[in-house]
Design an enzyme around this catalytic site. Sequence first.
Site, PDB file in Angstrom:
ATOM      1  N   ASP A 109       0.866  -1.170   0.000  1.00 38.69           N
ATOM      2  CA  ASP A 109       0.000   0.000   0.000  1.00 38.69           C
ATOM      3  C   ASP A 109       0.916   1.238   0.000  1.00 38.69           C
ATOM      4  O   ASP A 109       2.098   1.141   0.335  1.00 38.69           O
ATOM      5  CB  ASP A 109      -0.864  -0.016   1.271  1.00 38.69           C
ATOM      6  CG  ASP A 109      -1.632   1.271   1.452  1.00 38.69           C
ATOM      7  OD1 ASP A 109      -2.377   1.645   0.529  1.00 38.69           O
ATOM      8  OD2 ASP A 109      -1.482   1.914   2.520  1.00 38.69           O
TER       9      ASP A 109
ATOM     10  N   ASP B 182      -0.196   5.223   0.641  1.00 40.55           N
ATOM     11  CA  ASP B 182      -0.441   6.282   1.633  1.00 40.55           C
ATOM     12  C   ASP B 182      -0.621   5.667   3.019  1.00 40.55           C
ATOM     13  O   ASP B 182      -1.469   4.802   3.208  1.00 40.55           O
ATOM     14  CB  ASP B 182      -1.675   7.101   1.225  1.00 40.55           C
ATOM     15  CG  ASP B 182      -1.473   8.590   1.485  1.00 40.55           C
ATOM     16  OD1 ASP B 182      -0.631   8.938   2.338  1.00 40.55           O
ATOM     17  OD2 ASP B 182      -2.149   9.396   0.836  1.00 40.55           O
TER      18      ASP B 182
HETATM   19 MG   LIG Z   1      -2.849   3.254   3.459  1.00 37.34          MG
END
Ligand SMILES: [Mg+2]
Length: 287
Positions: A26, A28
């Site tokens: 992932d 952010d």
């Molecule tokens: Mg995230």
Amino acid sequence: MSEWKRTIGVGNRPSHLRFPRALLFDLDGTLYRGKQRIPGADRLIRSLQERGVPCWFVTNNSSRTPDEVSDHLLAMGIPATPRQVVTSSLAAADYAQRRHPGASAYVIGETGLHQALAEAGIRVLPDGEEAAASLVVVGIDRNFTYGKLAIAVRHMLNGAAYLLTNPDKLLPSDGGLQPGAGTLGAALTAATGIEPAVIGKPSAILMDFALERAGLLPEEVWVIGDNPYTDIAAARAAGCASVLTLTGLCTAEDWEQQCRGAQAMPDAVCVDLDELDIMLRTTESDQ
Ligand SMILES: [Mg+2]
């Protein structure tokens, strides 16, 4: 102490985890926060690259193109190519191409979504065109208007299928939380009663698309993320092992409660990316 608490800490790697053939990260909250790199993200990705462990960057963010995402990573010293970037827009375009071949799409979204659909050969109705759309595709659109909502609703009431890039209702930003694609999508559902096919995490569709691109099976990868509701839930839906990093949404105090709330327990929890690095090295040397 519960089973899950014991997975925290590098000395407590769950024995069932085998060294992965690729990592699905992932972005952010895991490798960066806005424009700020998470400590160790550059070292970790560079070292994995040097050791020949493929990394894929899997994001619900539909607004940026893969080139823009890799530029953003490179600017923070994290090595990345556009090819390694898998966005919800790319997966939505792939889904549209497979499930709705020959579709004419009305699109609420930004550059990343428009470009992905165009590259997949989906005909996107230009603004102002009155022709019927057979598909409505929605991602975040910071120029969303009542007019766009009205057009999308008209197409859906006339039978258009409905895809939503990602269900995130709120997104963290430098100025606090702001509405995401899920909030725009909720307006279409409120008007039509029609639920979308959701592409991004926690749906398995984005993960399956990333696995296909990587040419790997679910059991061959680890998904790394900060969010139990999206990353860990999507990993579980797709059948992948997952590691929660306490670099974003969750803290050492609340991660277990959040995971229970999401009904998505990770296979391991690392307090930061250095701990993840050590866990990976330990797993690698054990095999
Ligand atoms: Mg995230």
